[in-house]
Design a protein around this motif. Structure first.
Motif, PDB file in Angstrom:
ATOM      1  N   MET A   1       0.616  -1.450  -0.031  1.00 44.99           N
ATOM      2  CA  MET A   1       0.058  -0.186   0.376  1.00 44.99           C
ATOM      3  C   MET A   1       0.826   1.271   0.139  1.00 44.99           C
ATOM      4  N   THR A   2       0.000   1.877  -0.950  1.00 42.98           N
ATOM      5  CA  THR A   2       1.387   3.201  -0.221  1.00 42.98           C
ATOM      6  C   THR A   2       0.233   4.493   0.235  1.00 42.98           C
ATOM      7  N   THR A   3       0.881   5.549   0.729  1.00 40.00           N
ATOM      8  CA  THR A   3       0.280   6.989   0.977  1.00 40.00           C
ATOM      9  C   THR A   3       0.126   7.498  -0.255  1.00 40.00           C
ATOM     10  N   ARG A   7       4.487   7.599   0.206  1.00 44.32           N
ATOM     11  CA  ARG A   7       4.709   6.793   1.404  1.00 44.32           C
ATOM     12  C   ARG A   7       3.562   5.672   2.434  1.00 44.32           C
ATOM     13  N   THR A   8       3.591   4.958   3.023  1.00 40.10           N
ATOM     14  CA  THR A   8       2.766   4.077   3.007  1.00 40.10           C
ATOM     15  C   THR A   8       2.383   4.114   4.755  1.00 40.10           C
ATOM     16  N   LEU A   9       1.351   3.967   4.523  1.00 40.02           N
ATOM     17  CA  LEU A   9       1.237   3.747   6.099  1.00 40.02           C
ATOM     18  C   LEU A   9       0.246   2.429   6.832  1.00 40.02           C
ATOM     19  N   MET A 302      -3.757   0.816  -3.124  1.00 45.31           N
ATOM     20  CA  MET A 302      -3.363  -0.711  -2.627  1.00 45.31           C
ATOM     21  C   MET A 302      -3.733  -1.485  -3.690  1.00 45.31           C
ATOM     22  N   GLU A 303      -2.487  -2.516  -3.257  1.00 46.44           N
ATOM     23  CA  GLU A 303      -2.350  -4.033  -4.189  1.00 46.44           C
ATOM     24  C   GLU A 303      -2.903  -4.555  -4.143  1.00 46.44           C
ATOM     25  N   ASN A 304      -3.956  -4.795  -4.434  1.00 46.83           N
ATOM     26  CA  ASN A 304      -4.721  -5.982  -4.201  1.00 46.83           C
ATOM     27  C   ASN A 304      -4.705  -7.168  -4.927  1.00 46.83           C
ATOM     28  N   LEU A 331       4.396   1.616  -9.792  1.00 46.84           N
ATOM     29  CA  LEU A 331       5.693   0.559  -9.742  1.00 46.84           C
ATOM     30  C   LEU A 331       5.176  -0.321  -8.633  1.00 46.84           C
ATOM     31  N   HIS A 332       5.020   0.574  -7.350  1.00 47.39           N
ATOM     32  CA  HIS A 332       5.276  -0.072  -6.258  1.00 47.39           C
ATOM     33  C   HIS A 332       3.914  -1.176  -5.747  1.00 47.39           C
ATOM     34  N   GLU A 333       2.064  -0.465  -6.276  1.00 43.43           N
ATOM     35  CA  GLU A 333       1.650  -1.694  -6.559  1.00 43.43           C
ATOM     36  C   GLU A 333       2.053  -3.207  -7.044  1.00 43.43           C
ATOM     37  N   LEU A 334       2.631  -2.717  -8.741  1.00 44.58           N
ATOM     38  CA  LEU A 334       3.101  -3.524  -9.172  1.00 44.58           C
ATOM     39  C   LEU A 334       3.245  -4.461  -8.468  1.00 44.58           C
ATOM     40  N   THR A 335       4.586  -3.983  -7.533  1.00 46.80           N
ATOM     41  CA  THR A 335       5.388  -4.795  -7.600  1.00 46.80           C
ATOM     42  C   THR A 335       5.246  -5.833  -6.698  1.00 46.80           C
ATOM     43  N   HIS A 336       3.911  -5.688  -5.708  1.00 43.06           N
ATOM     44  CA  HIS A 336       3.325  -6.288  -4.316  1.00 43.06           C
ATOM     45  C   HIS A 336       2.571  -7.242  -5.565  1.00 43.06           C
ATOM     46  N   GLN A 337       1.729  -7.523  -6.483  1.00 42.40           N
ATOM     47  CA  GLN A 337       1.664  -8.120  -6.704  1.00 42.40           C
ATOM     48  C   GLN A 337       2.295  -9.452  -7.079  1.00 42.40           C
ATOM     49  N   HIS A 354       6.753  -7.193   2.437  1.00 44.93           N
ATOM     50  CA  HIS A 354       6.096  -6.704   1.142  1.00 44.93           C
ATOM     51  C   HIS A 354       6.800  -5.367   0.909  1.00 44.93           C
ATOM     52  N   GLU A 355       6.991  -4.126   1.312  1.00 43.67           N
ATOM     53  CA  GLU A 355       6.827  -2.553   1.506  1.00 43.67           C
ATOM     54  C   GLU A 355       8.808  -2.247   0.758  1.00 43.67           C
ATOM     55  N   SER A 356       9.399  -3.332   1.550  1.00 45.19           N
ATOM     56  CA  SER A 356      10.131  -2.477   1.549  1.00 45.19           C
ATOM     57  C   SER A 356      11.087  -2.557  -0.094  1.00 45.19           C
ATOM     58  N   PHE A 357      10.175  -4.240  -0.756  1.00 44.48           N
ATOM     59  CA  PHE A 357      11.007  -5.025  -2.129  1.00 44.48           C
ATOM     60  C   PHE A 357       9.491  -3.859  -3.181  1.00 44.48           C
ATOM     61  N   ALA A 358       8.299  -3.278  -2.499  1.00 51.87           N
ATOM     62  CA  ALA A 358       7.329  -2.859  -2.774  1.00 51.87           C
ATOM     63  C   ALA A 358       9.067  -0.901  -2.941  1.00 51.87           C
ATOM     64  N   SER A 359       8.879  -0.526  -2.175  1.00 48.27           N
ATOM     65  CA  SER A 359       9.490   0.647  -2.800  1.00 48.27           C
ATOM     66  C   SER A 359      11.289   0.352  -3.322  1.00 48.27           C
ATOM     67  N   VAL A 407       9.828   0.345   7.235  1.00 44.95           N
ATOM     68  CA  VAL A 407       9.380  -0.998   7.245  1.00 44.95           C
ATOM     69  C   VAL A 407       9.252  -0.425   5.399  1.00 44.95           C
ATOM     70  N   TYR A 408       9.523   1.071   4.884  1.00 48.94           N
ATOM     71  CA  TYR A 408       9.350   1.051   3.472  1.00 48.94           C
ATOM     72  C   TYR A 408      10.768   2.060   2.656  1.00 48.94           C
ATOM     73  N   GLN A 409      11.280   3.286   3.382  1.00 48.18           N
ATOM     74  CA  GLN A 409      12.319   3.876   2.919  1.00 48.18           C
ATOM     75  C   GLN A 409      13.837   2.498   3.645  1.00 48.18           C
TER      76      GLN A 409
HETATM   77 ZN   LIG Z   1       2.837  -1.035  -0.697  1.00 55.35          ZN
END
Ligand SMILES: [Zn+2]
Length: 819
Positions: A1-3, A7-9, A302-304, A331-337, A354-359, A407-409
């Motif tokens: 997920m991203t804000t 950045r993401t919550l 959000m990467e549903n 790209l971030h949400e696609l990476t979450h796939q 999840h999030e570090s890789f999606a960043s 978790v992200y940056q």
């Molecule tokens: Zn995310």
């Protein structure tokens, strides 16, 4: 997920006790102790939740009364026991009105509580047998599923229904086992008025028109995924279809009247799929991919699974693209796939998987699309965010209290360091093996660690230990001297690790490059492991060349703080000649405290030379107050800089604007970037108030994202006594507008100190809104207004007279009556 800021919550962290937990742990006697560090991340309360049955499949059938916010559903869960005998089954369903339950096709007894429904299984379900229960229910969810605009009678708002499941909110509209440590296939069947599009996860099996003006949509997931990734999106949309190089069908949803925004919004979408398949070594794991924008979205995106939801503020036109676009979030949400959907952490505490890789991957994509400088800059921004987080606390990335900055940056910066430490191709092979081994399954951090062992024969315990299991970052104090020993000239680096050390943060071990650049344009460098408290590294200089400047960690790969004093001559040489942009930038940034007369010509040369926008922005910012004619000439040139970032840096930082500069700066009012226009409109109107009306007229056709420019115009005109502009601001703050416009309007009204009954009514609506990014600012503004007794009585009148539902009234009272 991203804000929306990228950045993401982490709403899924339910880690209220973790800070206390850390404080209560016994402190080790010695900071140097080699005690096992599992205690820093092993938190028994965050073990995966226990469950008695394995959910295999969920079939969900839904209909709605949108004007009432009502969901009518039937859900069938197919499951198999994980225990020899299971005689009851609990499903999360807070606030859901369960109308009937059947088990093995026959009505079954059930009880409900505030948390969910418990179904008695009679006869009990047993090992090695697949069973099913069906639940009929109704709900008016206040979380998880959001009804937008169905009560607007003005025809202004869009009409949509959309979901946000992560962390544990799908349970408010679907009775289910709502934890991420179980994966299941899904069928979602929705009946809705035909003029609306309906999107859910997986392939569209059918869409059948009914005689009553509705259509029945049936979506199916043939691969398993976690319940928090189940989604729904309903609204009026056009769809653009594209395909990746390998044929993955992409469905890009857009608002029909914004057809022109499809290209800038979804730029590089197909290339992104190709890139991720190449980088991960794993083909896109699902059959198709859709992206759908929605109004008033809570976060950024959000990467549903197969169906990403994102905030419609990312639906940008060609001009908005320059300020803030969807590319990174796309790209971030696609990476979450892959990271999150295909492999899923057993618990939320594995968020970094999840999030570090999606960043990380969007950053790498920037390198491919926009070059090495953009990549270095993105990495630097992550490092700055991670270091700022350490000023608050030093939780490890893996700890439930890590927070989004880690978790992200930080995690993304750590993956960069893996790449730097172990090599680009070796890391790629590790990740490919790790993904394939756990395909459509669940993972822990140790699974990644084991992939290093399996693929490279390495056990990088030290790396995981210092960067993932423990907290903090190194701070290096570096000094350099040139000396001669036994007739041999050499450059001697002295490196000290001077960060505070305790049981959580120790000395760091990292391979670091030390480089010596000579005045003749040549250079020597060594890559050495720095792991001591004080360490000396000698770079021989047998040819006795003159040293121009030295670098510690060129390219700035290491997440670190550093003190490395340099003379102005060394900085000047580094700014001019360091091979990598980020090192030249650091030299420029180190000149901030140097007087303009000393550095001016150096900065001007840098502006001429540098290709990357951040370098020219740094020059412009440092010279913004310099009255010297050469500096002003450069600032005037920057009005026409090719990068919007530089023009924005110029108009926000320039001061001491002379009368003669008015005409020079005015072209910024017609800039291609909305942000530049907005900043210019404010700054120039303040500096040249006589021209205010002419400036407003010149920008009259610009709205901007969230009506930003329109609202600035109204604010300026209202400040000059224009009553109709106040009325316009009041209108733009009303509930029928999307939340960004409302926040911008409220902020303008606060600056104008304009608090009427209409404003208060809009504020009260916003203060009870599901979207925290509207609710938060609105509540702050209400508190500001409530400081005067006149305004307070307006709020009290609103509370007494308007027809607010009880729960909203309670929320309002909590603010209004405690101020
Ligand atoms: Zn995310």
């Amino acid at each position: 997920m991203t804000t929306d800021s990228g950045r993401t919550l982490l709403t899924w962290f339910r880690a209220t006790a973790c800070i206390a937990l850390l404080c209560m742990l016994p402190v080790l006697a010695s900071a140097q102790s080699a005690a096992p560090t599992a205690r820093w991340y092993y938190e028994p309360q965050f073990e995966p939740p226990e469950h008695q049955v394995d959910m295999l499949h969920m079939q969900l059938e839904l209909a709605f009364v949108p004007e009432e916010g009502l969901v009518r559903g039937t859900v069938t869960h197919r499951f198999t026991p994980l225990r020899p005998r299971v005689d009851s089954l609990f499903l999360n369903a807070p606030g859901i009105d369960v109308r009937g339950v059947s088990y093995r096709g026959r009505p079954a007894p059930f009880t409900t509580s505030t948390e969910g429904v418990t179904v008695r299984l009679d006869p009990p379900a047993a090992w090695d047998r697949v069973d099913s229960i069906t639940i009929r229910y109704e709900a008016h969810p206040r979380r998880g599923l959001y009804f937008i605009g169905w009560q607007d009678t003005t025809g202004t708002s869009r009409k949509q229904i959309w979901s946000q499941g992560q962390g544990i909110d799908n349970r408010h509209w679907i009775p289910c086992y709502d934890e991420q440590n179980d994966k299941l296939t899904t069928d979602v069947i929705v009946t809705f008025a035909t003029k609306y599009q309906v999107l859910s996860n997986g392939a569209l099996v059918s869409s059948t028109r009914n005689a009553d003006g509705t259509t029945r949509w049936h979506y199916r997931m043939v691969h398993p995924h976690s319940v928090y990734l189940v989604m729904l999106g309903i609204g009026e949309y056009g769809i653009e279809h594209r395909r990746s190089a390998n044929g993955v069908p992409l469905s890009l949803y857009y608002y029909p009247e914004w057809r022109d925004r499809v290209e800038p919004t979804y730029r590089y979408s197909a290339e992104a799929v190709d890139f991720l398949e190449r980088e991960t070594g794993v083909p896109y794991p699902w059959g198709s991919y859709a992206q759908i924008p929605v109004q008033d979205y809570l976060y950024g995106a959000m990467e549903n699974t197969t169906a990403t939801v994102f905030g419609d503020f990312f639906l940008v036109d060609q001009r908005g693209y320059l300020d803030r676009n969807y590319v990174y979030v796309n790209l971030h949400e696609l990476t979450h796939q892959w990271f999150g959907d295909y492999i899923t952490g057993r618990v939320g505490r594995n968020a970094w998987l999840h999030e570090s890789f999606a960043s990380f991957y969007p950053k790498l994509f920037q390198r491919v699309m926009f070059g090495e400088d953009a990549y270095q800059w993105a990495r630097r921004k992550e490092q700055e965010t991670a270091l700022a987080a350490s000023a608050k606390n030093r939780f490890p990335i893996l700890h439930s209290g890590a927070g989004s900055e880690r978790v992200y940056q930080k995690g993304s910066a750590v993956i960069d360091m893996m790449r730097y430490t172990f090599g680009e191709e070796p890391l790629r092979r590790v990740i490919t093996a790790y993904l394939k081994k756990h395909a459509y399954g669940l993972v822990e951090t140790n699974d990644l660690y084991q992939a290093f062992q399996d693929v490279l024969g390495l056990s990088p315990a030290w790396f995981f230990e210092e960067w993932i299991y423990r907290g903090g970052e190194p701070h290096y104090q570096v000094s350099v001297e040139e000396n001669t020993l036994a007739g041999a000239q050499r450059t001697v680096f002295t490196v000290k690790q001077d960060h505070p050390r305790d049981e959580l943060v120790g000395l760091f071990q990292m391979p670091i490059v030390l480089a010596v650049h000579y005045t003749d344009g040549t250079a020597d460098s060594l890559r050495v492991v720095i792991d001591q408290e004080t360490q000396t590294v000698i770079v021989p200089n047998p040819a006795q060349k003159a040293v121009a400047f030295t670098l510690f960690d060129p390219g700035s790969w290491i997440l670190k703080g550093i003190t490395f004093p340099k003379t102005f001559d060394q900085l000047r040489a580094q700014a001019a000649r360091a091979p990598q942009m980020i090192d030249r930038y650091d030299a420029l940034a180190a000149m901030r405290t140097i007087p303009a007369d000393q550095k001016r010509s150096e900065l001007i040369r840098a502006y001429e030379r540098e290709v990357f926008h951040a370098m020219r922005s740094e020059v412009v910012t440092q010279l913004a107050a310099d009255a010297h004619p050469e500096a002003r000439t450069l600032l005037h040139r920057a009005v026409h800089d090719r990068a919007a970032e530089v023009r924005l840096a110029l108009i926000t930082s320039i001061n001491g604007i002379g009368e003669e500069e008015q005409a020079v700066l005015e072209p910024l009012l017609a800039d291609s970037s909305y942000e530049v226009v907005a900043a210019a409109l404010r700054k120039l109107s303040r500096r040249f108030p006589d021209a205010l009306r002419s400036y407003c007229a010149r920008t009259a056709n610009d709205g901007g994202v969230g009506n930003q420019i329109r609202i600035i115009r109204h604010e300026l005109l209202a400040g000059a006594g224009e009553r109709s502009s106040l009325d316009s601001l009041e209108r733009l703050a009303r509930p029928e507008h999307e939340f960004r416009t409302r926040v911008n309007a409220f902020e303008a009204l606060r600056r104008l100190n304009h608090c009427t009954g209409d404003v208060v009514h809009s504020l009260c609506d916003a203060m009870t809104h599901a979207n925290g990014r509207l609710r938060g600012p609105a509540t702050d503004i209400a508190r500001h207004f409530l400081t005067t007794s006149v305004n307070r009585s307006v709020f009290q009148h609103e509370l007494a007279s308007a027809d607010w539902p009880a729960w909203k009234r309670d929320m309002l009272r909590a603010v209004i009556e405690t101020e």
